[in-house]
Structure formats: structure tokens, C-alpha cells
Design a protein around this motif. Sequence first.
Motif, short mmCIF file in Angstrom:
data_model
loop_
_atom_site.label_atom_id
_atom_site.label_comp_id
_atom_site.label_asym_id
_atom_site.label_seq_id
_atom_site.Cartn_x
_atom_site.Cartn_y
_atom_site.Cartn_z
N TYR A 1 -7.14 -0.70 0.03
CA TYR A 1 -8.12 -0.23 0.86
C TYR A 1 -9.49 -0.09 0.50
O TYR A 1 -10.28 -0.74 1.20
CB TYR A 1 -7.62 1.29 1.40
N SER B 1 -2.36 7.47 4.56
CA SER B 1 -3.64 6.31 4.50
C SER B 1 -4.74 7.12 4.68
O SER B 1 -5.92 6.98 4.10
CB SER B 1 -3.31 5.43 5.39
N ASP C 1 0.94 -1.13 -0.05
CA ASP C 1 -0.07 -0.09 0.00
C ASP C 1 0.96 1.16 0.06
O ASP C 1 1.37 1.62 1.00
CB ASP C 1 -0.91 -0.04 1.36
N ASP D 1 -6.45 0.17 -5.58
CA ASP D 1 -6.08 0.29 -4.14
C ASP D 1 -6.66 -0.48 -3.23
O ASP D 1 -7.82 -0.91 -3.08
CB ASP D 1 -6.90 1.74 -3.90
#
Length: 388
Positions: free
Chosen positions: A180, A115, A107, A178
Motif C-alpha cells: 500500500y 487496511s 497484503d 507494505d
Amino acid sequence: MANVVDIQVVPPPLPASWAPPASTGKATAPLVERRLLPAGPAYLAHVKRAVHKLTFEEHDQHAENERKRLEALNGTGVNGEDDLGVGDEEEGDDLLLLDPKEWKKQDHYRVLGLSHLRYKATDEQIKIAHRKKVLKHHPDKKAGVAGDANDDAFFKCIQKAFEVLTNPERRRQFDSVDPYFELLEADVPTPTQLKNAKNLNKFFFETFGPVFEREARFSRKQPVPMLGSYEDSKATVEAFYDFWYNFDSWRSFEYHDKEVNEGSDHRDDKRYTEKKNKAERARRKKEDTARLRDIVDRALAHDPRIKRIKQEEKEAREAKKKNKGGAANGASQKQKEEEERKKKEEEEAKRKEEEEKAARAEAKKAKAAAANAAKKARRQQRAAEGDA
């Protein structure tokens, strides 16, 4: 017990070359009364202490707390500069032990401490975050320090993350997958949850609102219509679903492409790998389109605004029908009255005609009787004259 000692301060004697200053002979300027206005940080600090009844120590503590509050609110960057909200994220052991060879599985926003911003991070924020990480994890700063043997590897991860996120094309490819947001893609309300919701209006907008907001970042057309509210008009609701049923997404999946086998320069290997990658990208794109269509279908099927709009249209049709029926009844009554009036007029005309006809018959009968009487009288007269 402390002893107090008086020390006599004796000024040094004047030098032999000293002489009093000579008079200039000029008159002294007259005294002028001026008003002085207190100002400056010292005066402001005095006012704060006086108003809030603080001691010097309490005032200093209050100023320090305020400085920390503003620093936490605005953030500070390198050398005390504003870091544009980048801040300092906590670095876990799993982050510091990342393998730079596995950079595709990492990430990159988390590596740079972004983040909380992710795809919303600006180029300037990415540069500030990178500078912070470099100053903290540069191998030269950790050289010879025990327990930091892997810092060089994490520094390579930082450089790779910066390389990906500062390249617009590669950043778009990474944003498409992504990790997330891939975890959040399954966070969509199920039909069972929607059916069993106690307050469907509130539950619908609270759960589907963030879903469409996440998906909106992939739209080529901007701005993207959001879910809105329960009071939206029919035109607004129709425009919303029309946009999402024809959603034009820039999302792609090149980031997951497999590399050609290391050490192989054979043209057929490259063609085969590219063919497999192309087919895999098409499959993922098709699945993503179907996933988004399923979300829109589910939202449309449970949208409380659709039920409200249908109810309003039904009521409008019934009201129109009722008004139309009343108008028809009114017209019928008016037509009936008109027919009765015409009937009465016809009867009256017929009666008058009959009366006139009877009157003419009587007149004709009386005329005939008068003629007969005159004729009879002439015959009698002629008969009398004959006898004479």
C-alpha cells in the motif's frame, strides 16, 4: 359485523378448610407521608416520549437508530464486545480467491480486514480481526455449502497473515515493503507542480506534510519532527532538515529474499542464494536512501520558510548597517565640534599670549623712556650746578 358476547365470570367457591386470619392484636403503625422519586428506564422512556411528543412506535424507532449509530461509531466485536475500531471490511472476489502459496505477494493487513489501520494496528486489534475472520471463514462452517470450495485456501491465507503480523520481526519486514505504501511513494509533488502552484505556502505544506508523516514510521529515533507551519522559527526549520538529512531508518528488505531452490540441500546453493539476497537488500536500501534524500532536497529547495528567513535576515542586516552608519555620523559630528572647540581655545590662548607680549613690550619701552628721562634730568641738574 362482530358480535359481542358477555361472559359472566363466577369466582370458584371457597374451600371448606378456609378460615379468616386471626387478629394479631398489635396496633397498626401510624401513616407516614413519603415522597417518591420517579426513576428507572421506564420513567426515562416516558420522559423522552413526553418531551419530544413521540408515540411508542416512534420512540422505539429512535432508540434503534441510536443503537445503530453507536455501533457504527464504536464497532462491535464477537458477542457484541467492543472490537477497538477493527470493523468489518468488504471482501472482494479477488481477496477470497487468493492462493496461499503466493503469501509473499499478498497484503496481510487486507486479508485480516485491517487496511484502514495497517502499521498502526495494535496486537489486540490484530487478534480481534483474526478471530472475526476465523469465525466467518473456518472450513467447518462452510463444509457442504456450494460455492465455497476455495474457502479453505483463504482460511490458510488468514492463518499466514496472522502468523506474520504477530511476529514482531516478520511484521517489521512486511511493513518495510507494505504494498500500500509502496504505491504512495511516488506521490510526491514534482518541481513543476511546486513552480506552478498558485499558493505555494498552502500547496507545499498540504503535499509534503503527508509524505514526511509516511516516512516517519521508519525512524529509529522518536519522536520525529514533522514539517510544521510557515511561521516556524529558523532554529525549528534547521532542526527539521538536520534530522531528515541524518535520518536513521530501520527499513530493511529481507521480505523480498528468494528462497533456496526447493529440494536442494547443497551448501553451495544456500551460500549463493544468500549472497544474491544480501546484494539485493543492499541495492534496495541504497535506492531507498537516495529516494528519501531526493524528497528532502526537493522540500528544502522549495520551502517558503527558507525564503522568508533569508528576507528577514537581509532586513536585519540593513537595519543594523543603517543604525551603525547613523552612529558613525553622530560620532563624526561630535569629533568635528570638539576639534572646532579646541581650535578656538588655541586661537584664544594665542591672542592672549600676543596681548601679554605686547603689554610687556610697552611696559619695557615705558620703563626705558622713564630711565632715559631720569638720566637726562640728572645731567641737566649737574650742568646747572656747574654754571653756578
